[in-house]
Design a protein around this motif. Structure first.
Motif, PDB file in Angstrom:
ATOM      1  N   GLU A  52     -83.845   8.483  -5.308  1.00 24.90           N
ATOM      2  CA  GLU A  52     -84.816   9.584  -5.324  1.00 24.90           C
ATOM      3  C   GLU A  52     -84.069  10.902  -5.226  1.00 24.90           C
ATOM      4  O   GLU A  52     -83.010  10.973  -4.617  1.00 24.90           O
ATOM      5  N   ILE A  53     -84.644  11.932  -5.807  1.00 29.63           N
ATOM      6  CA  ILE A  53     -84.108  13.287  -5.692  1.00 29.63           C
ATOM      7  C   ILE A  53     -85.103  14.103  -4.888  1.00 29.63           C
ATOM      8  O   ILE A  53     -86.275  14.210  -5.251  1.00 29.63           O
ATOM      9  N   ALA A  54     -84.644  14.644  -3.773  1.00 28.58           N
ATOM     10  CA  ALA A  54     -85.489  15.478  -2.922  1.00 28.58           C
ATOM     11  C   ALA A  54     -85.357  16.936  -3.366  1.00 28.58           C
ATOM     12  O   ALA A  54     -84.372  17.301  -4.009  1.00 28.58           O
ATOM     13  N   PRO A  55     -86.331  17.758  -3.019  1.00 32.28           N
ATOM     14  CA  PRO A  55     -86.131  19.192  -3.240  1.00 32.28           C
ATOM     15  C   PRO A  55     -84.868  19.635  -2.495  1.00 32.28           C
ATOM     16  O   PRO A  55     -84.406  18.945  -1.582  1.00 32.28           O
ATOM     17  N   GLY A  56     -84.333  20.763  -2.854  1.00 30.76           N
ATOM     18  CA  GLY A  56     -83.110  21.255  -2.226  1.00 30.76           C
ATOM     19  C   GLY A  56     -83.279  21.604  -0.761  1.00 30.76           C
ATOM     20  O   GLY A  56     -84.392  21.636  -0.224  1.00 30.76           O
ATOM     21  N   CYS A  57     -82.170  21.868  -0.125  1.00 27.52           N
ATOM     22  CA  CYS A  57     -82.175  22.199   1.304  1.00 27.52           C
ATOM     23  C   CYS A  57     -83.015  23.428   1.610  1.00 27.52           C
ATOM     24  O   CYS A  57     -83.730  23.458   2.615  1.00 27.52           O
ATOM     25  N   ALA A  58     -82.965  24.429   0.751  1.00 32.67           N
ATOM     26  CA  ALA A  58     -83.732  25.655   0.976  1.00 32.67           C
ATOM     27  C   ALA A  58     -85.237  25.409   0.926  1.00 32.67           C
ATOM     28  O   ALA A  58     -86.019  26.189   1.466  1.00 32.67           O
ATOM     29  N   GLN A  59     -85.643  24.311   0.295  1.00 34.99           N
ATOM     30  CA  GLN A  59     -87.064  23.962   0.205  1.00 34.99           C
ATOM     31  C   GLN A  59     -87.443  22.880   1.228  1.00 34.99           C
ATOM     32  O   GLN A  59     -88.481  22.242   1.100  1.00 34.99           O
ATOM     33  N   ASP A  60     -86.596  22.669   2.235  1.00 34.27           N
ATOM     34  CA  ASP A  60     -86.850  21.647   3.266  1.00 34.27           C
ATOM     35  C   ASP A  60     -87.043  20.264   2.665  1.00 34.27           C
ATOM     36  O   ASP A  60     -87.945  19.514   3.033  1.00 34.27           O
ATOM     37  N   GLY A  61     -86.158  19.906   1.740  1.00 37.72           N
ATOM     38  CA  GLY A  61     -86.269  18.636   1.034  1.00 37.72           C
ATOM     39  C   GLY A  61     -86.282  17.419   1.933  1.00 37.72           C
ATOM     40  O   GLY A  61     -87.043  16.473   1.702  1.00 37.72           O
ATOM     41  N   VAL A  62     -85.459  17.408   2.980  1.00 36.29           N
ATOM     42  CA  VAL A  62     -85.444  16.261   3.895  1.00 36.29           C
ATOM     43  C   VAL A  62     -86.806  16.116   4.561  1.00 36.29           C
ATOM     44  O   VAL A  62     -87.382  15.024   4.600  1.00 36.29           O
ATOM     45  N   ALA A  63     -87.341  17.209   5.052  1.00 35.13           N
ATOM     46  CA  ALA A  63     -88.655  17.156   5.708  1.00 35.13           C
ATOM     47  C   ALA A  63     -89.737  16.691   4.740  1.00 35.13           C
ATOM     48  O   ALA A  63     -90.611  15.893   5.111  1.00 35.13           O
ATOM     49  N   GLN A  64     -89.686  17.149   3.508  1.00 32.66           N
ATOM     50  CA  GLN A  64     -90.693  16.739   2.529  1.00 32.66           C
ATOM     51  C   GLN A  64     -90.665  15.237   2.294  1.00 32.66           C
ATOM     52  O   GLN A  64     -91.713  14.582   2.243  1.00 32.66           O
ATOM     53  N   VAL A  65     -89.482  14.671   2.172  1.00 32.94           N
ATOM     54  CA  VAL A  65     -89.381  13.223   1.956  1.00 32.94           C
ATOM     55  C   VAL A  65     -89.848  12.472   3.195  1.00 32.94           C
ATOM     56  O   VAL A  65     -90.636  11.529   3.100  1.00 32.94           O
ATOM     57  N   LEU A  66     -89.382  12.882   4.363  1.00 31.04           N
ATOM     58  CA  LEU A  66     -89.767  12.182   5.589  1.00 31.04           C
ATOM     59  C   LEU A  66     -91.274  12.245   5.836  1.00 31.04           C
ATOM     60  O   LEU A  66     -91.878  11.254   6.257  1.00 31.04           O
ATOM     61  N   GLU A  67     -91.879  13.387   5.572  1.00 32.47           N
ATOM     62  CA  GLU A  67     -93.337  13.499   5.754  1.00 32.47           C
ATOM     63  C   GLU A  67     -94.090  12.551   4.822  1.00 32.47           C
ATOM     64  O   GLU A  67     -95.158  12.063   5.157  1.00 32.47           O
ATOM     65  N   ARG A  68     -93.515  12.276   3.673  1.00 34.74           N
ATOM     66  CA  ARG A  68     -94.161  11.389   2.705  1.00 34.74           C
ATOM     67  C   ARG A  68     -93.981   9.915   3.054  1.00 34.74           C
ATOM     68  O   ARG A  68     -94.872   9.115   2.840  1.00 34.74           O
ATOM     69  N   VAL A  69     -92.828   9.545   3.594  1.00 31.87           N
ATOM     70  CA  VAL A  69     -92.542   8.126   3.790  1.00 31.87           C
ATOM     71  C   VAL A  69     -92.748   7.609   5.208  1.00 31.87           C
ATOM     72  O   VAL A  69     -92.836   6.402   5.409  1.00 31.87           O
ATOM     73  N   ILE A  70     -92.839   8.496   6.177  1.00 32.55           N
ATOM     74  CA  ILE A  70     -93.046   8.068   7.562  1.00 32.55           C
ATOM     75  C   ILE A  70     -94.453   8.465   7.993  1.00 32.55           C
ATOM     76  O   ILE A  70     -94.794   9.642   7.977  1.00 32.55           O
ATOM     77  N   PRO A  71     -95.250   7.476   8.398  1.00 33.68           N
ATOM     78  CA  PRO A  71     -96.611   7.807   8.843  1.00 33.68           C
ATOM     79  C   PRO A  71     -96.565   8.716  10.074  1.00 33.68           C
ATOM     80  O   PRO A  71     -95.757   8.514  10.973  1.00 33.68           O
ATOM     81  N   VAL A  72     -97.417   9.689  10.061  1.00 34.38           N
ATOM     82  CA  VAL A  72     -97.496  10.629  11.180  1.00 34.38           C
ATOM     83  C   VAL A  72     -98.751  10.324  11.973  1.00 34.38           C
ATOM     84  O   VAL A  72     -99.850  10.246  11.424  1.00 34.38           O
ATOM     85  N   ARG A  73     -98.571  10.134  13.259  1.00 35.82           N
ATOM     86  CA  ARG A  73     -99.710   9.891  14.136  1.00 35.82           C
ATOM     87  C   ARG A  73    -100.230  11.235  14.613  1.00 35.82           C
ATOM     88  O   ARG A  73     -99.509  12.020  15.220  1.00 35.82           O
ATOM     89  N   GLN A  74    -101.464  11.510  14.299  1.00 36.01           N
ATOM     90  CA  GLN A  74    -102.049  12.785  14.711  1.00 36.01           C
ATOM     91  C   GLN A  74    -102.846  12.590  15.992  1.00 36.01           C
ATOM     92  O   GLN A  74    -103.580  11.628  16.150  1.00 36.01           O
ATOM     93  N   GLU A  75    -102.663  13.517  16.891  1.00 32.08           N
ATOM     94  CA  GLU A  75    -103.417  13.482  18.155  1.00 32.08           C
ATOM     95  C   GLU A  75    -104.842  13.940  17.890  1.00 32.08           C
ATOM     96  O   GLU A  75    -105.086  14.869  17.124  1.00 32.08           O
ATOM     97  N   VAL A  76    -105.758  13.306  18.535  1.00 34.54           N
ATOM     98  CA  VAL A  76    -107.171  13.647  18.381  1.00 34.54           C
ATOM     99  C   VAL A  76    -107.641  14.334  19.655  1.00 34.54           C
ATOM    100  O   VAL A  76    -107.405  13.843  20.757  1.00 34.54           O
ATOM    101  N   ASP A  77    -108.261  15.485  19.490  1.00 33.02           N
ATOM    102  CA  ASP A  77    -108.832  16.172  20.652  1.00 33.02           C
ATOM    103  C   ASP A  77    -109.966  15.339  21.207  1.00 33.02           C
ATOM    104  O   ASP A  77    -110.815  14.854  20.493  1.00 33.02           O
ATOM    105  N   ARG A  78    -109.985  15.196  22.523  1.00 36.03           N
ATOM    106  CA  ARG A  78    -111.071  14.415  23.160  1.00 36.03           C
ATOM    107  C   ARG A  78    -111.881  15.289  24.044  1.00 36.03           C
ATOM    108  O   ARG A  78    -111.549  16.153  24.659  1.00 36.03           O
TER     109      ARG A  78
END
Length: 78
Positions: A52-78
């Motif tokens: 895979e080719i990620a966007p460049g470093c200036a475009q936060d390419g690592v973060a973009q890939v990780l956000e896509r492939v790692i599920p993010v658990r969102q906290e729910v306000d109670r």
């Protein structure tokens, strides 16, 4: 390769590894890992060697890939 030794010591298989690189020196690591991601700002001649080719470093390419492939658990306000 240090990554291979670390993974062996922690029972992590290559399939469980996402490796990011941006130079020819990173190619062995990218090939060994389950998913080898080359940064978009890397030499274009290396692009075909990555999964895979990620966007460049200036475009936060690592973060973009990780956000896509790692599920993010969102906290729910109670």
């Amino acid at each position: 390769m240090a990554l291979r030794r670390y993974c062996a010591a922690h029972q992590i298989t290559p399939a469980g590894v996402i490796a990011f690189g941006d130079s020819a020196a990173d190619i062995p690591m990218l090939r060994w890992s389950g998913r080898g991601v080359l940064m978009g700002n890397a030499d274009y001649r290396l692009h075909e060697l990555a999964d895979e080719i990620a966007p460049g470093c200036a475009q936060d390419g690592v973060a973009q890939v990780l956000e896509r492939v790692i599920p993010v658990r969102q906290e729910v306000d109670r």
